[in-house]
Write a protein that holds these residues in place. Structure first.
Motif, PDB file in Angstrom:
ATOM      1  N   GLY A 149       0.823  -1.204   0.000  1.00  0.00           N
ATOM      2  CA  GLY A 149       0.000   0.000   0.000  1.00  0.00           C
ATOM      3  C   GLY A 149       0.858   1.254   0.000  1.00  0.00           C
ATOM      4  O   GLY A 149       0.877   2.012   0.972  1.00  0.00           O
ATOM      5  N   VAL A 150       1.553   1.478  -1.106  1.00  0.00           N
ATOM      6  CA  VAL A 150       2.583   2.522  -1.150  1.00  0.00           C
ATOM      7  C   VAL A 150       2.025   3.921  -0.883  1.00  0.00           C
ATOM      8  O   VAL A 150       2.713   4.762  -0.296  1.00  0.00           O
ATOM      9  CB  VAL A 150       3.320   2.483  -2.508  1.00  0.00           C
ATOM     10  N   TYR A 151       0.771   4.218  -1.263  1.00  0.00           N
ATOM     11  CA  TYR A 151       0.234   5.564  -1.100  1.00  0.00           C
ATOM     12  C   TYR A 151      -0.416   5.768   0.266  1.00  0.00           C
ATOM     13  O   TYR A 151      -0.747   6.898   0.631  1.00  0.00           O
ATOM     14  CB  TYR A 151      -0.782   5.877  -2.202  1.00  0.00           C
ATOM     15  N   VAL A 152      -0.641   4.700   0.999  1.00  0.00           N
ATOM     16  CA  VAL A 152      -1.187   4.790   2.363  1.00  0.00           C
ATOM     17  C   VAL A 152      -0.324   3.898   3.254  1.00  0.00           C
ATOM     18  O   VAL A 152      -0.746   2.837   3.693  1.00  0.00           O
ATOM     19  CB  VAL A 152      -2.679   4.381   2.412  1.00  0.00           C
ATOM     20  N   LYS A 153       0.873   4.367   3.517  1.00  0.00           N
ATOM     21  CA  LYS A 153       1.855   3.527   4.197  1.00  0.00           C
ATOM     22  C   LYS A 153       1.414   3.105   5.596  1.00  0.00           C
ATOM     23  O   LYS A 153       1.910   2.120   6.145  1.00  0.00           O
ATOM     24  CB  LYS A 153       3.200   4.239   4.235  1.00  0.00           C
ATOM     25  N   GLN A 154       0.459   3.845   6.182  1.00  0.00           N
ATOM     26  CA  GLN A 154      -0.045   3.451   7.486  1.00  0.00           C
ATOM     27  C   GLN A 154      -0.828   2.142   7.422  1.00  0.00           C
ATOM     28  O   GLN A 154      -1.077   1.509   8.455  1.00  0.00           O
ATOM     29  CB  GLN A 154      -0.918   4.549   8.094  1.00  0.00           C
ATOM     30  N   CYS A 155      -1.202   1.710   6.217  1.00  0.00           N
ATOM     31  CA  CYS A 155      -1.919   0.443   6.056  1.00  0.00           C
ATOM     32  C   CYS A 155      -0.969  -0.741   5.871  1.00  0.00           C
ATOM     33  O   CYS A 155      -1.426  -1.881   5.726  1.00  0.00           O
ATOM     34  CB  CYS A 155      -2.868   0.525   4.858  1.00  0.00           C
ATOM     35  N   ALA A 156       0.320  -0.479   5.873  1.00  0.00           N
ATOM     36  CA  ALA A 156       1.286  -1.559   5.630  1.00  0.00           C
ATOM     37  C   ALA A 156       1.181  -2.661   6.672  1.00  0.00           C
ATOM     38  O   ALA A 156       1.454  -3.834   6.376  1.00  0.00           O
ATOM     39  CB  ALA A 156       2.702  -0.990   5.601  1.00  0.00           C
ATOM     40  N   GLU A 157       0.780  -2.315   7.894  1.00  0.00           N
ATOM     41  CA  GLU A 157       0.684  -3.334   8.936  1.00  0.00           C
ATOM     42  C   GLU A 157      -0.381  -4.375   8.583  1.00  0.00           C
ATOM     43  O   GLU A 157      -0.193  -5.572   8.881  1.00  0.00           O
ATOM     44  CB  GLU A 157       0.355  -2.696  10.283  1.00  0.00           C
ATOM     45  N   TYR A 158      -1.473  -3.948   7.956  1.00  0.00           N
ATOM     46  CA  TYR A 158      -2.495  -4.906   7.525  1.00  0.00           C
ATOM     47  C   TYR A 158      -1.921  -5.837   6.463  1.00  0.00           C
ATOM     48  O   TYR A 158      -2.069  -7.057   6.530  1.00  0.00           O
ATOM     49  CB  TYR A 158      -3.717  -4.185   6.964  1.00  0.00           C
ATOM     50  N   SER A 159      -1.287  -5.226   5.458  1.00  0.00           N
ATOM     51  CA  SER A 159      -0.708  -6.020   4.373  1.00  0.00           C
ATOM     52  C   SER A 159       0.347  -6.974   4.904  1.00  0.00           C
ATOM     53  O   SER A 159       0.389  -8.150   4.521  1.00  0.00           O
ATOM     54  CB  SER A 159      -0.095  -5.097   3.318  1.00  0.00           C
ATOM     55  N   ASN A 160       1.191  -6.485   5.787  1.00  0.00           N
ATOM     56  CA  ASN A 160       2.276  -7.311   6.306  1.00  0.00           C
ATOM     57  C   ASN A 160       1.746  -8.518   7.076  1.00  0.00           C
ATOM     58  O   ASN A 160       2.265  -9.638   6.934  1.00  0.00           O
ATOM     59  CB  ASN A 160       3.183  -6.478   7.204  1.00  0.00           C
ATOM     60  N   SER A 161       0.709  -8.323   7.881  1.00  0.00           N
ATOM     61  CA  SER A 161       0.159  -9.441   8.644  1.00  0.00           C
ATOM     62  C   SER A 161      -0.438 -10.496   7.727  1.00  0.00           C
ATOM     63  O   SER A 161      -0.313 -11.707   7.975  1.00  0.00           O
ATOM     64  CB  SER A 161      -0.890  -8.940   9.639  1.00  0.00           C
ATOM     65  N   ILE A 162      -1.066 -10.060   6.635  1.00  0.00           N
ATOM     66  CA  ILE A 162      -1.635 -11.003   5.658  1.00  0.00           C
ATOM     67  C   ILE A 162      -0.520 -11.730   4.920  1.00  0.00           C
ATOM     68  O   ILE A 162      -0.572 -12.952   4.731  1.00  0.00           O
ATOM     69  CB  ILE A 162      -2.570 -10.252   4.694  1.00  0.00           C
ATOM     70  N   ILE A 163       0.502 -10.985   4.503  1.00  0.00           N
ATOM     71  CA  ILE A 163       1.636 -11.600   3.806  1.00  0.00           C
ATOM     72  C   ILE A 163       2.286 -12.667   4.686  1.00  0.00           C
ATOM     73  O   ILE A 163       2.581 -13.779   4.231  1.00  0.00           O
ATOM     74  CB  ILE A 163       2.662 -10.529   3.402  1.00  0.00           C
ATOM     75  N   MET A 164       2.495 -12.351   5.948  1.00  0.00           N
ATOM     76  CA  MET A 164       3.181 -13.275   6.847  1.00  0.00           C
ATOM     77  C   MET A 164       2.359 -14.528   7.115  1.00  0.00           C
ATOM     78  O   MET A 164       2.915 -15.594   7.386  1.00  0.00           O
ATOM     79  CB  MET A 164       3.525 -12.575   8.157  1.00  0.00           C
ATOM     80  N   GLU A 165       1.034 -14.429   7.022  1.00  0.00           N
ATOM     81  CA  GLU A 165       0.201 -15.627   7.184  1.00  0.00           C
ATOM     82  C   GLU A 165       0.165 -16.451   5.902  1.00  0.00           C
ATOM     83  O   GLU A 165       0.219 -17.688   5.951  1.00  0.00           O
ATOM     84  CB  GLU A 165      -1.218 -15.252   7.594  1.00  0.00           C
ATOM     85  N   VAL A 166       0.087 -15.780   4.749  1.00  0.00           N
ATOM     86  CA  VAL A 166      -0.066 -16.494   3.478  1.00  0.00           C
ATOM     87  C   VAL A 166       1.265 -17.080   2.991  1.00  0.00           C
ATOM     88  O   VAL A 166       1.302 -18.203   2.474  1.00  0.00           O
ATOM     89  CB  VAL A 166      -0.655 -15.558   2.396  1.00  0.00           C
ATOM     90  N   TYR A 167       2.359 -16.337   3.161  1.00  0.00           N
ATOM     91  CA  TYR A 167       3.637 -16.739   2.563  1.00  0.00           C
ATOM     92  C   TYR A 167       4.063 -18.171   2.885  1.00  0.00           C
ATOM     93  O   TYR A 167       4.476 -18.906   1.976  1.00  0.00           O
ATOM     94  CB  TYR A 167       4.727 -15.746   2.953  1.00  0.00           C
ATOM     95  N   PRO A 168       3.958 -18.632   4.123  1.00  0.00           N
ATOM     96  CA  PRO A 168       4.392 -20.011   4.410  1.00  0.00           C
ATOM     97  C   PRO A 168       3.543 -21.076   3.719  1.00  0.00           C
ATOM     98  O   PRO A 168       3.959 -22.231   3.611  1.00  0.00           O
ATOM     99  CB  PRO A 168       4.255 -20.121   5.930  1.00  0.00           C
ATOM    100  N   GLN A 169       2.363 -20.692   3.221  1.00  0.00           N
ATOM    101  CA  GLN A 169       1.434 -21.660   2.639  1.00  0.00           C
ATOM    102  C   GLN A 169       1.550 -21.759   1.114  1.00  0.00           C
ATOM    103  O   GLN A 169       0.933 -22.646   0.521  1.00  0.00           O
ATOM    104  CB  GLN A 169      -0.009 -21.271   2.995  1.00  0.00           C
ATOM    105  N   VAL A 170       2.293 -20.832   0.480  1.00  0.00           N
ATOM    106  CA  VAL A 170       2.325 -20.774  -0.984  1.00  0.00           C
ATOM    107  C   VAL A 170       3.745 -20.989  -1.500  1.00  0.00           C
ATOM    108  O   VAL A 170       4.690 -21.158  -0.726  1.00  0.00           O
ATOM    109  CB  VAL A 170       1.771 -19.429  -1.495  1.00  0.00           C
TER     110      VAL A 170
END
Length: 259
Positions: A149-170
């Motif tokens: 979320g480059v234009y709303v960097k305060q939302c990066a925490e949401y993206s990061n938590s999703i990435i960290m959950e999905v990444y080990p599964q894919v």
């Protein structure tokens, strides 16, 4: 009409000059626009207005013009402007036609690769005139396209938590920098799932039609249809099972649009 639109889009790409363009900041250093963006958009609006007189426009660089018309063009003159400005190939022109609440036509053209993705509602999707279809890879073997979320960097925490959950599964993660191409890459079977926390209508309108016509799935939060009047998160996948699995993950981390 799809062939006519594709011709106009290809001609507009001539304004994506390889040097000599100006760069301006819109809302800080992360959000830039070039003189090529304006030139491409001006040409598209002029020619598409001739194709459908009286149609409306939703454009990235000049916002909204008669968006309440029955037929509305949704335009991103250069999706992936940061890539374009740095000479990175992942950038494109994205044009969609909306009728009422439905996207009925979409084209995404990547000039550097000479790749023209096209779709009409109910008629399938193509790449350079050849039919394309999503892959049959399962979630466990998926390439996951995402961003912070480059234009709303305060939302990066949401993206990061999703990435960290999905990444080990894919299989792995990709970040291309052009949402329109992200959706097309899933449509063409190159990648399988995608999440972004904030996209605007011009980022996804054409690509989502191309993906769904290629057999894929696209939604907003809670599985709701995408709208075309505001920024919102997007969840996309090559198959229903992977879409549902990714959607459930996103819903666990984001209860409502966080901006």
């Amino acid at each position: 009409m799809l062939e006519q639109v594709a011709t106009i889009v290809r001609q507009a790409a001539g304004y994506m000059v390889t040097d000599g363009f100006r760069i301006e900041q819109k809302d800080g250093a992360a959000n830039i626009v070039t003189s090529s963006d304006y030139a491409v958009q001006h040409y598209l609006c002029k020619e598409l207005a001739k194709l459908i007189p009286g149609s409306g426009f939703i454009c990235e660089e000049e916002d909204y013009l008669d968006p309440d018309k029955e037929l509305v063009w949704i335009i991103d003159p250069i999706d992936g402007t940061c890539n374009y400005a740095r000479g990175i190939d992942d950038c494109c022109i994205s044009v969609a036609l909306k009728k009422g609440s439905d996207i009925i036509l979409g084209t995404v053209f990547c000039p550097s690769r000479n790749e023209m993705y096209c779709a009409e509602l109910g008629k399938g999707a193509s790449l350079n005139g050849k039919p394309i279809h999503v892959s049959d890879r399962p979630f466990e073997n998926a390439l996951f396209i995402t961003a912070l979320g480059v234009y709303v960097k305060q939302c990066a925490e949401y993206s990061n938590s999703i990435i960290m959950e999905v990444y080990p599964q894919v299989n792995d993660i990709r970040r291309f920098g052009s949402a329109a191409l992200d959706l097309c890459y899933i449509a063409a079977g190159r990648c399988e799932i995608m999440f972004e926390v904030r996209l605007c209508p011009w980022d996804y309108a054409a690509g989502m039609l191309i993906l769904t016509e290629a057999g894929g799935y696209v939604s907003g939060l809670k599985g709701k249809p995408m709208t075309f009047d505001r920024p919102e998160p997007i969840i996309a996948a090559n198959c229903r099972e992977s879409h549902t699995r990714l959607l459930e993950t996103v819903d666990r981390h984001i209860a409502s649009i966080p901006y």
